[in-house]
Write an enzyme that holds these catalytic residues in place. Structure first.
Site: not given
Length: 372
Positions: A11, A14-15, A17-18, A37, A102, A126, A199
């Protein structure tokens, strides 16, 4: 089975961590797919859709790493399962935690189901948490190594079935190391700032956002013995223990929110950080979930530690079943500003046992008027 035969769907937000999560898995030889997502139509005040910017970063990172990527839209599921819950809780005068919902309903249900349909063996995110897999197949969830970033609090509702299909590749490392890896690999997200706030609100003003969906009803702000101290702008804008935004001047200690009366639309306030009205002895919580339910004897009760909000120190508690739907959580010593709607999360050492949603708060066997 070698790693190249194991498909992991990541998942990707756009950060950083992921992004590093996907990179680490690719380096370990897994068959990695990135999925972005889209859970919310988040066009900002300038007409810029921040999700589009984030997805462009995902595309660039996936191309850099060399993995395929897709976008999937969960806006309907998010609205039905998370946002309506968020609004309903505020209508009840409570302070919800949409991140918990979430994770339970979107990231580790809708997304997990979607990934399994793509032939995934696991999903990865992440999050700063760890999974310990036992030889008999059952799993435990542990706090992330980075204490400042540990996110098990928000993952407390995940079941054994969900966690058995999950990987948290960066849970074993510090945030500073994640940034270092991203910079070393030249990932476009290396210096991107962490997202903050709820979020779906992002950087928007919370009051302005909430008023678009729930009409504000101003009312009186009074002390517990009935002295009027001013006006509040709507009960939904205040949470237990809140200091800022009350607009009460004068000398002495600052003022804090100590309770709400929904029927009369009254906000209760008292003076002093350690005012007695802010402290309680035990709480009743519902919607409880345990990673390994059979390990916890709820009828006899058990000792553990708990958090009542994110980044709070652990508190010693005793947990016992109150009825078929709820737990009683008794504190070893009085705790300040327990807030209905928030999560209480249980730990044994580094192991996150599970959690529940706080409903009612008590002191000396009497229910406090935190939300009445």
């Amino acid at each position: 089975m070698s790693n190249k035969d194991i498909r992991v769907v990541v998942g990707m937000s756009g950060g950083v961590d992921s992004s590093v999560t996907a990179h680490v898995l690719k380096e370990q030889g897994y068959d990695v797919i990135g999925i972005f997502m889209k859970n919310w139509d988040d066009t900002d005040e300038n007409g810029v859709c921040t999700a589009t910017e984030d997805y462009n970063d995902v595309i660039e990172v996936c191309n850099q790493i060399g993995i395929p990527y897709y976008a999937v839209n969960f806006e309907k599921e998010y609205w039905d399962k998370v946002f309506t819950y968020f609004l309903d809780e505020y209508k009840k005068g409570r302070t919800p935690n949409p991140d918990v919902m979430c994770n339970k309903e979107i990231k580790f249900k809708a997304f997990l189901d979607h990934a399994m349909n793509l032939g995934a063996d696991y999903v990865a995110t992440g999050h700063y948490a760890r999974i310990h897999r036992h030889e008999d197949g059952h799993v435990e969830m542990l706090r992330g190594v980075d204490n400042n970033k540990d996110q098990t609090y928000f993952l407390n509702q995940l079941s054994q079935q969900q966690l058995s299909k999950v990987m948290f590749p960066i849970g074993d490392i510090e945030k500073s190391e994640v940034r270092r890896i991203a910079e070393e690999q030249g990932l476009v997200t290396a210096k991107k700032k962490d997202s903050t706030g709820i979020c779906f609100i992002g950087e928007k003003n919370f009051k302005t956002f909430l008023s678009q969906y729930l009409p504000a009803q101003p009312g009186d702000m009074i002390t517990l013995d009935g002295k009027k101290m001013g006006k509040h702008s709507g009960l939904m804008y205040y949470t237990i223990g809140q200091r800022h935004g009350l607009g009460i001047g004068g000398d002495g200690d600052p003022w804090f929110v100590v309770g709400k009366n929904l029927k009369d639309n009254v906000l209760y306030v008292e003076q002093g950080f350690h005012h007695d009205a802010l402290y309680s002895d035990y709480l009743i919580a519902s919607d409880y979930s345990f990673v390994n339910p059979e390990d916890n004897d709820l009828d006899q009760g058990f000792e553990c530690t708990a958090k009542f909000r994110y980044r709070q120190k652990d508190t010693k508690v005793f947990v016992k079943r109150e009825n078929d739907h709820a737990l009683r959580v008794t504190f070893a010593e009085p705790v300040r500003a327990i807030t209905p709607g928030q999560a209480v999360v249980f730990y044994q050492g580094d192991v996150c046992l599970g959690g529940a949603t706080i409903d009612d708060v008590f002191k000396n066997e009497g229910q406090l008027n935190y939300v009445v």
